[in-house]
Design a protein around this motif. Structure first.
Motif, PDB file in Angstrom:
ATOM      1  N   THR A  82       0.825  -1.211   0.000  1.00 32.64           N
ATOM      2  CA  THR A  82       0.000   0.000   0.000  1.00 32.64           C
ATOM      3  C   THR A  82       0.853   1.252   0.000  1.00 32.64           C
ATOM      4  N   TRP A  83       1.919   1.249   0.795  1.00 33.51           N
ATOM      5  CA  TRP A  83       2.811   2.404   0.891  1.00 33.51           C
ATOM      6  C   TRP A  83       3.480   2.677  -0.454  1.00 33.51           C
ATOM      7  N   LEU A  84       3.945   1.616  -1.115  1.00 27.77           N
ATOM      8  CA  LEU A  84       4.621   1.777  -2.404  1.00 27.77           C
ATOM      9  C   LEU A  84       3.657   2.310  -3.459  1.00 27.77           C
ATOM     10  N   ILE A  85       2.453   1.760  -3.510  1.00 31.33           N
ATOM     11  CA  ILE A  85       1.467   2.223  -4.493  1.00 31.33           C
ATOM     12  C   ILE A  85       1.075   3.666  -4.219  1.00 31.33           C
ATOM     13  N   ASN A  86       0.975   4.031  -2.944  1.00 26.78           N
ATOM     14  CA  ASN A  86       0.635   5.410  -2.613  1.00 26.78           C
ATOM     15  C   ASN A  86       1.729   6.363  -3.089  1.00 26.78           C
ATOM     16  N   GLY A  87       2.994   5.966  -2.942  1.00 28.87           N
ATOM     17  CA  GLY A  87       4.083   6.774  -3.465  1.00 28.87           C
ATOM     18  C   GLY A  87       4.051   6.861  -4.977  1.00 28.87           C
ATOM     19  N   PHE A  88       3.695   5.765  -5.624  1.00 26.39           N
ATOM     20  CA  PHE A  88       3.588   5.754  -7.091  1.00 26.39           C
ATOM     21  C   PHE A  88       2.494   6.709  -7.548  1.00 26.39           C
ATOM     22  N   ARG A  89       1.462   6.869  -6.726  1.00 24.28           N
ATOM     23  CA  ARG A  89       0.380   7.801  -7.071  1.00 24.28           C
ATOM     24  C   ARG A  89       0.910   9.221  -7.225  1.00 24.28           C
ATOM     25  N   TYR A  90       1.860   9.616  -6.362  1.00 25.72           N
ATOM     26  CA  TYR A  90       2.426  10.950  -6.466  1.00 25.72           C
ATOM     27  C   TYR A  90       3.161  11.119  -7.794  1.00 25.72           C
ATOM     28  N   VAL A  91       3.847  10.074  -8.232  1.00 26.46           N
ATOM     29  CA  VAL A  91       4.548  10.134  -9.521  1.00 26.46           C
ATOM     30  C   VAL A  91       3.539  10.332 -10.650  1.00 26.46           C
ATOM     31  N   VAL A  92       2.433   9.601 -10.578  1.00 26.06           N
ATOM     32  CA  VAL A  92       1.395   9.720 -11.605  1.00 26.06           C
ATOM     33  C   VAL A  92       0.803  11.126 -11.602  1.00 26.06           C
ATOM     34  N   LEU A  93       0.480  11.651 -10.426  1.00 27.25           N
ATOM     35  CA  LEU A  93      -0.111  12.988 -10.343  1.00 27.25           C
ATOM     36  C   LEU A  93       0.843  14.054 -10.859  1.00 27.25           C
ATOM     37  N   ASP A  94       2.129  13.937 -10.511  1.00 28.12           N
ATOM     38  CA  ASP A  94       3.106  14.906 -11.001  1.00 28.12           C
ATOM     39  C   ASP A  94       3.196  14.858 -12.517  1.00 28.12           C
ATOM     40  N   ALA A  95       3.198  13.630 -13.073  1.00 24.99           N
ATOM     41  CA  ALA A  95       3.276  13.499 -14.524  1.00 24.99           C
ATOM     42  C   ALA A  95       2.046  14.101 -15.195  1.00 24.99           C
ATOM     43  N   LEU A  96       0.889  13.913 -14.596  1.00 29.75           N
ATOM     44  CA  LEU A  96      -0.332  14.492 -15.141  1.00 29.75           C
ATOM     45  C   LEU A  96      -0.291  16.014 -15.109  1.00 29.75           C
ATOM     46  N   LYS A  97       0.278  16.556 -14.044  1.00 29.69           N
ATOM     47  CA  LYS A  97       0.359  18.009 -13.940  1.00 29.69           C
ATOM     48  C   LYS A  97       1.219  18.588 -15.046  1.00 29.69           C
ATOM     49  N   TRP A  98       2.268  17.873 -15.391  1.00 30.62           N
ATOM     50  CA  TRP A  98       3.149  18.371 -16.452  1.00 30.62           C
ATOM     51  C   TRP A  98       2.531  18.135 -17.833  1.00 30.62           C
ATOM     52  N   TYR A  99       1.532  17.309 -17.892  1.00 35.11           N
ATOM     53  CA  TYR A  99       0.884  17.026 -19.166  1.00 35.11           C
ATOM     54  C   TYR A  99      -0.226  18.061 -19.349  1.00 35.11           C
ATOM     55  N   LYS A 100       0.114  19.200 -19.950  1.00 34.41           N
ATOM     56  CA  LYS A 100      -0.785  20.353 -19.971  1.00 34.41           C
ATOM     57  C   LYS A 100      -2.184  20.018 -20.481  1.00 34.41           C
ATOM     58  N   LYS A 101      -2.226  19.257 -21.522  1.00 35.88           N
ATOM     59  CA  LYS A 101      -3.502  19.011 -22.179  1.00 35.88           C
ATOM     60  C   LYS A 101      -4.471  18.309 -21.243  1.00 35.88           C
ATOM     61  N   GLU A 102      -3.928  17.485 -20.315  1.00 38.45           N
ATOM     62  CA  GLU A 102      -4.784  16.690 -19.457  1.00 38.45           C
ATOM     63  C   GLU A 102      -4.983  17.312 -18.079  1.00 38.45           C
ATOM     64  N   TYR A 103      -4.355  18.473 -17.836  1.00 33.17           N
ATOM     65  CA  TYR A 103      -4.414  19.008 -16.477  1.00 33.17           C
ATOM     66  C   TYR A 103      -5.838  19.266 -15.999  1.00 33.17           C
ATOM     67  N   GLY A 104      -6.685  19.636 -16.926  1.00 32.76           N
ATOM     68  CA  GLY A 104      -8.045  19.950 -16.523  1.00 32.76           C
ATOM     69  C   GLY A 104      -8.777  18.795 -15.883  1.00 32.76           C
ATOM     70  N   SER A 105      -8.276  17.547 -16.081  1.00 38.01           N
ATOM     71  CA  SER A 105      -8.946  16.391 -15.495  1.00 38.01           C
ATOM     72  C   SER A 105      -8.550  16.157 -14.049  1.00 38.01           C
ATOM     73  N   ILE A 106      -7.578  16.945 -13.531  1.00 39.56           N
ATOM     74  CA  ILE A 106      -7.150  16.781 -12.160  1.00 39.56           C
ATOM     75  C   ILE A 106      -7.993  17.677 -11.256  1.00 39.56           C
ATOM     76  N   THR A 107      -8.587  17.102 -10.248  1.00 40.72           N
ATOM     77  CA  THR A 107      -9.441  17.867  -9.354  1.00 40.72           C
ATOM     78  C   THR A 107      -8.606  18.577  -8.292  1.00 40.72           C
ATOM     79  N   PHE A 108      -9.243  19.510  -7.610  1.00 41.84           N
ATOM     80  CA  PHE A 108      -8.565  20.193  -6.508  1.00 41.84           C
ATOM     81  C   PHE A 108      -8.180  19.188  -5.422  1.00 41.84           C
ATOM     82  N   GLU A 109      -9.014  18.172  -5.205  1.00 41.82           N
ATOM     83  CA  GLU A 109      -8.700  17.159  -4.206  1.00 41.82           C
ATOM     84  C   GLU A 109      -7.439  16.393  -4.594  1.00 41.82           C
TER      85      GLU A 109
END
Length: 365
Positions: A82-109
């Motif tokens: 669980t801890w490892l997957i939770n850390g991997f989630r941060y990598v995914v979120l960071d990558a999404l943030k840098w992906y400008k076209k898809e940023y709008g799909s990221i919620t404030f939460e």
């Protein structure tokens, strides 16, 4: 292959010893589970740099660079998986943030979840950001109380309702309006929540990975995937090339000891996102300091007004660079992200930097 299930301690020991079978089976296996979950939510597949292997390699290199210690420090109440997957989630979120076209799909939460609240420093940073909203935006006492209890203290809507004497539905309705009308706009304006300054990504030099893994020939994993050859050949653009071209690389992945990451900041020094957040996480930027040298980074405020308000800080930076010829300053496209300026507006401010040998500017500046 393993005839029995390994314990978390045995798995972690295998990671640290560079055991290829354990890394393939457990690290990449766990990440694959997480990727499948995140793919259902964010539709990652088929998008550049959001494929499983790119994200998993990025996470693996980060962990190996730190001798897998982020996993070693996991809470005893949470499994390694669980801890490892939770850390991997941060990598995914960071990558999404840098992906400008898809940023709008990221919620404030999702943005809030990208703060690792298990870290005292990041919790302190986030609490200050919440306090900053409450201090600088007009609102009544009840709205302020809801924000502080919900975001800073982690109360649920039902608990807040009992505390302040209104219904849970009323709390939910008020928080929704606060989020839409105050919180999200304030974060976007003051803390680079859009994260549209793509100067930095989480990558690490391949040398350490080769040392740890010794580039073994890996057999196909039981779950149908394994690190491919690119895992052992993920080089970054060389600094020799950067200096020859005299332009800042689009992607800065690490710094040499004499190099300084120059980023756009705000006067309050609230490094809540974008290049400022990376400067804080990776290059020594100090929370609460918005101007000048801090660790291996240098902040130039860009959020306080028009271009004319930025110029004095740029001039100060150029003089500072001249006085420190042994340092090399890598200037990112400051002000051209959430601050809303264009290259044509900002680049003339650096005209005097063209003749300063230790200042490296973005292409076209």
């Amino acid at each position: 292959m393993f005839c029995r299930r390994l314990s978390d301690k045995e798995i972690l020991r295998g990671f640290q010893r560079g055991n290829a079978d354990i890394i393939r089976t457990y690290f990449y296996g766990y990440c694959q589970i997480g990727y499948n979950v995140f793919d259902q939510r964010y539709q990652l597949r088929g998008k550049q740099n959001l494929d499983f292997m790119s994200l998993a390699h990025q996470y693996a290199l980060y962990l190996m660079e730190h001798d897998w210690k982020p996993l070693e420090d996991h809470s005893p109440e949470v499994s390694l998986k669980t801890w490892l997957i939770n850390g991997f989630r941060y990598v995914v979120l960071d990558a999404l943030k840098w992906y400008k076209k898809e940023y709008g799909s990221i919620t404030f939460e999702d943005y809030l979840m990208s703060f690792d609240v298990t870290s005292d420093n990041l919790r302190l940073q986030f609490n200050r950001m919440v306090e900053d909203v409450c201090d600088h935006v007009p609102m009544d006492r009840m709205d302020r109380l809801i924000i502080m209890m919900m975001l800073k203290r982690g109360f649920k809507g039902k608990e807040i309702a009992e505390e302040i004497g209104i219904t849970p539905a009323a709390v939910s309705q008020r928080y929704k309006k606060l989020k839409e009308n105050i919180i999200v706009p304030y974060f976007r304006k003051n803390f680079d929540m859009d994260l549209d300054m793509a100067e930095v990504i989480e990558e690490h030099a391949v040398g350490y990975a080769e040392t740890k893994m010794q580039a073994p020939a890996l057999a196909p994993a039981p779950c149908g995937f394994a690190p491919d050859a690119d895992f052992f050949d993920m080089g970054t653009a060389t600094f020799e090339y950067m200096e020859q071209k005299r332009t800042t690389p689009e992607r800065i992945t690490s710094l040499q000891p004499n190099e300084i990451f120059v980023f756009g900041s705000n006067l309050r020094g609230m490094h809540g996102g974008g290049a400022a957040y990376i400067a804080y996480r990776k290059f020594g930027a100090i929370m609460g300091q918005g101007v000048g040298l801090q660790g291996q980074s240098y902040g130039i405020p860009t959020m306080q007004g028009g271009v004319e308000t930025i110029k004095p800080y740029v001039d100060e930076f150029i003089e500072f660079a001249k006085q420190h010829p042994t340092l090399t300053f890598l200037v990112t496209r400051i002000g051209c992200g959430i601050a809303g300026f264009t290259d044509e507006e900002i680049s003339p401010l650096f005209e005097r930097a063209h003749d300063v040998e230790n200042i490296v500017l973005p292409e076209g500046w």
